[in-house]
Enzyme design. Structure first.
Site, PDB file in Angstrom:
ATOM      1  N   THR A 182      65.460   1.556 -28.624  1.00  0.00           N
ATOM      2  CA  THR A 182      64.639   1.376 -29.826  1.00  0.00           C
ATOM      3  C   THR A 182      65.476   0.941 -31.031  1.00  0.00           C
ATOM      4  O   THR A 182      65.035   1.062 -32.170  1.00  0.00           O
ATOM      5  CB  THR A 182      63.898   2.683 -30.174  1.00  0.00           C
ATOM      6  N   GLY A 185      66.752  -1.113 -33.878  1.00  0.00           N
ATOM      7  CA  GLY A 185      66.173  -2.219 -34.652  1.00  0.00           C
ATOM      8  C   GLY A 185      64.656  -2.188 -34.763  1.00  0.00           C
ATOM      9  O   GLY A 185      64.048  -3.128 -35.268  1.00  0.00           O
ATOM     10  N   CYS A 232      63.479  -2.477 -38.442  1.00  0.00           N
ATOM     11  CA  CYS A 232      63.707  -3.837 -38.968  1.00  0.00           C
ATOM     12  C   CYS A 232      62.643  -4.782 -38.430  1.00  0.00           C
ATOM     13  O   CYS A 232      62.051  -5.576 -39.163  1.00  0.00           O
ATOM     14  CB  CYS A 232      65.075  -4.364 -38.529  1.00  0.00           C
TER      15      CYS A 232
END
Ligand code: PXL
Length: 270
Positions: free
Chosen positions: A208, A210, A213
Site C-alpha cells: 500500500t 503511495g 499520494c
C-alpha cells in the site's frame, strides 16, 4: 487537455510522491507537471536518504509553470519543513491558484519523517487556508487537531475542526481505523454543510506504499476535469481501490499500488 501540477517529493522507488502522482494523472487523462520539493533515495524497504531542494528553486519551478502552463488544478505532497511550506503557500496565493488539493504528508509508511515536527503550525496557518480539498489520514488529522480519532464521530469532529482552519472540503480517510470488525474502509467528506461517506472494501495486503499520494492525485485530476468534489472523491476511491486490489507484488517490503489497474480492469469489463 487539462493540466495538473503536483508540488511534492520524488520517490526513487516509483510508488509514492511525484512518481505516483504523474502515473495517476496520465492514467486519468490529464497532463501532469511537477515542482519537486525533495529527492528521496528509497525502495519498498524504506527511505534511505532525503535531499531537499532549496525552497527558492521550488518557487522557480512553480514560476516557470505559472508563466507558461497555468494549471487547472494543483496538489501538494511532501513539503519537508516550515520554510518550504511558507514559500509554496505564498507562491500559490500569489498565482491565485484556487483548486488546490493538500495531502498533508507527514510520515512515510516505514516511519521516516517527511515533514519536520515543527512545521505542522505552518501547514495549519499558511497552507490550509488556501486549500480547496485536504486529505489527511487519521494520524495526520490527529496531529492537526490534537484529538484522538477512534470512531466515525471522532472523524466528524476532526473534519469540522480542520474546516474551521480554512479548508473548503475536508476528507478524513478511514484506512488507519483499527475498528476493522467490518472489512470496510470509510472515508468522510465534510464540505462545511454536509457529511458524506465513501466506503470501499479493505484489502489485506502490505503493498500500500503511495496509497495517499495516488488517491489525492486522482481527486486532483478529477477536479481538473470539472467534477465536483463529491464526484471526484467517488471516482478516486474506485481508482485507488482497484490499484490496491490488483497488487503488483514488487519488492521485498511495502510495495507500490498498481496505477494501471483501473484502466486494465475496466477494459476487462467492456
Ligand atoms: O506516501 C507519502 C509520501 C509522499 N512523498 C514521498 C514519499 C512518501 C512515502 O514514502 O516517499 C516522496
Amino acid at each position: 487537455m487539462k493540466k495538473v501540477l503536483t508540488i511534492a517529493g520524488s520517490d526513487s522507488g516509483g510508488g509514492a510522491g511525484i512518481q505516483a502522482d504523474i502515473k495517476t494523472f496520465q492514467e486519468l487523462g490529464v497532463f501532469g507537471m511537477s515542482a519537486i520539493t525533495a529527492v528521496t533515495a528509497q525502495n519498498t524497504l524504506g527511505v534511505h536518504g532525503i535531499h531537499p531542494v532549496p525552497p527558492s528553486f521550488v518557487e522557480e519551478q512553480m514560476d516557470a509553470i505559472a508563466t507558461d502552463l497555468s494549471p487547472d488544478a494543483v496538489k501538494t505532497g511532501m513539503l519537508v519543513d516550515r520554510e518550504m511550506i511558507s514559500i509554496v503557500a505564498a507562491s500559490i496565493e500569489q498565482r491565485g491558484w484556487r483548486r488546490v488539493v493538500v495531502d498533508p504528508v507527514m510520515v512515510a509508511k516505514g516511519g521516516a519523517s517527511l515533514l519536520h515536527e515543527g512545521a505542522v503550525d505552518a501547514l495549519i496557518h499558511e497552507l490550509i487556508p488556501l486549500s480547496y480539498v485536504i486529505t489527511p489520514n487519521l494520524p495526520e488529522a490527529e496531529k492537526m487537531t490534537g484529538i484522538k480519532i477512534h470512531t466515525m464521530e471522532d472523524q466528524k469532529k476532526a473534519a469540522k475542526i480542520i474546516h474551521t482552519m480554512g479548508a473548503d472540503n475536508v476528507i478524513i480517510k478511514g484506512g488507519h481505523l483499527q475498528d476493522s470488525a467490518s472489512d470496510l474502509v470509510t472515508d468522510l467528506l465534510y464540505d462545511g454543510e454536509h457529511f458524506h461517506t465513501f466506503t470501499s472494501r479493505r484489502f489485506h495486503t502490505r503493498h500500500t506504499h503511495g496509497t495517499g499520494c495516488t488517491y489525492s492525485a486522482a481527486i486532483t485530476a478529477q477536479i481538473a476535469k470539472g467534477h465536483t468534489v463529491h464526484e471526484a472523491v467517488s471516482l478516486a476511491k474506485t481508482f485507488i481501490s482497484s490499484a490496491i486490489e490488483h497488487t503488483l507484488e514488487l519488492g521485498d517490503g511495502h510495495g507500490p499500488t498498481n496505477h494501471q489497474a483501473f484502466r486494465e480492469f475496466s477494459k476487462q469489463l467492456k
